[in-house]
Design a protein around this motif. Structure first.
Motif, short mmCIF file in Angstrom:
data_model
loop_
_atom_site.label_atom_id
_atom_site.label_comp_id
_atom_site.label_asym_id
_atom_site.label_seq_id
_atom_site.Cartn_x
_atom_site.Cartn_y
_atom_site.Cartn_z
N UNK A 296 0.83 -1.21 0.00
CA UNK A 296 0.00 0.00 0.00
C UNK A 296 0.86 1.26 0.00
N UNK A 297 1.96 1.23 0.74
CA UNK A 297 2.89 2.37 0.74
C UNK A 297 3.50 2.56 -0.64
N UNK A 298 3.90 1.45 -1.28
CA UNK A 298 4.41 1.53 -2.65
C UNK A 298 3.37 2.14 -3.58
N UNK A 305 -0.98 5.06 -13.32
CA UNK A 305 -2.21 4.49 -12.76
C UNK A 305 -2.15 2.98 -12.69
N UNK A 306 -1.67 2.34 -13.75
CA UNK A 306 -1.61 0.87 -13.74
C UNK A 306 -0.63 0.37 -12.69
N UNK A 307 0.47 1.08 -12.48
CA UNK A 307 1.43 0.67 -11.46
C UNK A 307 0.81 0.79 -10.06
N UNK A 308 0.04 1.85 -9.85
CA UNK A 308 -0.64 2.01 -8.56
C UNK A 308 -1.63 0.86 -8.35
N UNK A 419 -4.10 -3.80 11.44
CA UNK A 419 -3.55 -3.86 10.07
C UNK A 419 -4.65 -3.61 9.05
N UNK A 420 -5.81 -4.25 9.24
CA UNK A 420 -6.92 -4.07 8.31
C UNK A 420 -7.40 -2.62 8.29
N UNK A 421 -7.49 -1.99 9.45
CA UNK A 421 -7.96 -0.61 9.52
C UNK A 421 -6.95 0.35 8.89
N UNK A 422 -5.68 0.16 9.21
CA UNK A 422 -4.64 1.04 8.64
C UNK A 422 -4.58 0.87 7.12
N UNK A 423 -4.67 -0.36 6.65
CA UNK A 423 -4.58 -0.59 5.21
C UNK A 423 -5.78 0.03 4.49
N UNK A 424 -6.94 0.03 5.11
CA UNK A 424 -8.11 0.66 4.48
C UNK A 424 -7.92 2.17 4.37
N UNK A 425 -7.28 2.77 5.39
CA UNK A 425 -6.95 4.20 5.31
C UNK A 425 -5.97 4.45 4.16
N UNK A 426 -4.98 3.56 4.03
CA UNK A 426 -4.03 3.70 2.92
C UNK A 426 -4.72 3.50 1.58
N UNK A 427 -5.67 2.56 1.51
CA UNK A 427 -6.46 2.37 0.28
C UNK A 427 -7.12 3.68 -0.12
N UNK A 428 -7.75 4.34 0.84
CA UNK A 428 -8.41 5.61 0.55
C UNK A 428 -7.40 6.66 0.10
N UNK A 429 -6.20 6.64 0.70
CA UNK A 429 -5.19 7.65 0.39
C UNK A 429 -4.66 7.53 -1.03
N UNK A 430 -4.62 6.31 -1.58
CA UNK A 430 -4.10 6.21 -2.95
C UNK A 430 -5.19 6.05 -4.01
N UNK A 431 -6.43 5.80 -3.62
CA UNK A 431 -7.51 5.70 -4.61
C UNK A 431 -8.30 7.00 -4.77
N UNK A 432 -8.73 7.60 -3.68
CA UNK A 432 -9.62 8.75 -3.76
C UNK A 432 -9.01 9.97 -4.49
#
Length: 487
Positions: A296-298, A305-308, A419-432
């Motif tokens: 997720x950090x990567x 976009x495809x790399x993300x 881990x699940x909660x933090x990763x969901x925050x990271x998901x939002x950070x790179x998708x939204x």
């Protein structure tokens, strides 16, 4: 319930294989050639769906073809776990087949016959693996899938494609030719069989914990398609392939085959009891948690976009493995459902990336300011897929993440809940930010070239976005199958 003996598992594989042959035969008749894939996809889905009532009732559909050695046969068995994978693969092949025609025609890509033939064969291998009755049959289809997707990765035949495809083949074939074959040989030596057994083939064998640990990690890293770090580098490298291939690799066939194989090992080779007694579940949970967060950090650092999306896939696959190795029934159900949730959502996102590229030629997120105002259906679908990846209700991703979170609590493992909660925050950070830039970003200069939706690509991506929501609202089918696995 006695198993139903039927030729239908073989027919499901044969339909895709025959489609590949028909594509080659009709290579000089473009319209007929292109029509083969959608028709074969519909036929495969119908065959798979016809076996669902038996599996939902707690039964299996079996077909024994021939035996190689005592305890080693080429055979099919359609059970609940295989039905999850096959249902997703066959349904999404319909969407991918239509999308691919629009993509390949719009860009006037070369080698289209090779592309469609390999595409069909890859789905035959994926469904064959889903219906494998034992490790021998599963690994045969696993290897076929690696080989037949290789030409899809090097499709553009430029320097970048050759480099990416070499890494792809090195990881997938190199791992299987070394540690995976060692795991198979050791399993056969210990148990005298390679069959999948409810509760685990190795659950009651007389073997030392160090030996079982070696066998287990040989499987975990040998099935490199699961992309557990450090066996993940092939996946971003494969982004040199055309977008329909990326969608196939990251949502439908290749990566799902990887995590599916890992689940087979956890559930039907080792069994939950043995994984728990040896401490392998907890060790794997920490390993895949590292993969979830680091990938997720990567993803956050990638502008392409495809790399993300590729690094997002690395992260999301480990959710599935995490659910399995937490060993609580609720977590295992969540991991299995995430196979479907990720598939519908991620194929939508890759479809959108391809639509953006075909319409505007843009690959980098930083160049996509304002593009949502000209591609509203595409970027609207991207937003829906993003919400599912984050786990926002009522999408499919919410259902699987909800079960994973409850399962973590049930297992008494608050670390993995964090881990699940933090990763969901990271998901939002790179998708939204992608959606925000697309709809609210200010274009540096007006693009003189017309940018408009391409119907033959837009329709499938909207359909998969809708499916992401429908599976979230009506998850009963996949829930029933998942519960049938862990009962």
């Amino acid at each position: 319930m006695d198993p139903v003996i039927s030729i239908r598992p073989l027919l499901a594989v044969a339909v895709a294989g025959l489609a590949a042959a028909a594509v080659l035969f009709l290579r000089n008749h473009e319209k007929l050639r292109d029509a083969i894939s959608p028709l074969a996809a519909i036929a495969m889905f119908a065959i798979v769906a016809s076996m669902a009532p038996t599996v939902l009732a707690g039964g299996t559909v079996d077909l024994h073809l021939f035996e190689i050695l005592p305890g080693i046969a080429f055979a099919f068995r359609v059970d609940a776990l295989g039905m999850v994978f096959a249902s997703v693969s066959s349904l999404l092949w319909i969407m991918a087949a239509i999308y691919s025609i629009g993509y390949m025609r719009h860009l006037n890509e070369h080698a289209q016959t090779r592309f469609f033939a390999c595409f069909a064969t890859s789905l035959a291998a994926a469904v064959g693996g889903a219906f494998a009755a034992n490790l021998f049959t599963l690994v045969i289809f696993y290897e076929v899938l690696s080989l037949v997707t290789y030409p899809l990765v090097y499709h553009h035949e430029d320097e970048e494609s050759w480099a990416g495809s070499r890494k792809y083949l090195f990881y997938l074939m190199g791992a299987s030719k070394s540690v995976l074959l060692a795991a198979l040989a050791l399993t056969y030596q210990i148990a005298g069989s390679l069959d999948f057994v409810a509760g685990g083939l190795l659950a009651d064998v007389n073997a030392s914990v160090p030996l079982l640990t070696v066998v287990y990690f040989c499987y975990l890293f040998g099935f490199a398609k699961a992309a557990v770090m450090p066996m993940h580098a092939w996946l971003p490298a494969a982004m040199v392939a055309p977008t329909p291939v990326s969608a196939l690799l990251h949502a439908v066939a290749v990566v799902k085959m990887g995590v599916f194989c890992v689940l087979r090992v956890v559930f039907h080779i080792f069994g939950a009891g043995l994984v728990d007694r040896t401490g392998l579940g907890l060790a794997t949970a920490y390993l895949v948690s590292f993969t979830i967060l680091m990938a997720s950090v990567y993803a956050l650092t990638r502008d392409d976009l495809k790399a993300r999306l590729a690094y997002s896939t690395v992260s999301q696959l480990s959710y599935i493995v995490l659910g399995a190795v937490l060993l609580s029934p609720v977590a295992m159900v969540g991991g299995i459902i995430h196979i479907a949730a990720h598939a519908f959502s991620k194929i939508t996102l890759f479809f959108c990336a391809g639509s953006i590229y075909c319409a505007s030629g843009k690959r980098n997120i930083s160049d996509m300011a304002g593009i949502g105002r000209r591609l509203p259906w595409t970027m609207g679908a991207f937003f829906v897929g993003s919400l599912s990846m984050i786990g926002v209700p009522p999408t499919a991703g919410f259902v699987s993440k909800w079960y994973l979170a409850l399962g973590s609590a049930q297992a008494g493992e608050t670390t993995f809940l964090v881990v699940l909660l933090v990763s969901s925050v990271l998901n939002a950070a790179y998708f939204l930010p992608v959606t925000y830039i697309a709809f609210f970003g200010t274009e540096a200069q007006k693009d003189p070239a017309p940018v408009r939706e391409i119907p033959m690509m837009t329709i499938p991506l909207v359909a998969t976005a809708v499916l992401s929501v429908l599976v979230g609202i009506f998850p009963d089918y996949f829930l029933a199958l998942a519960q049938g696995v862990v009962k």
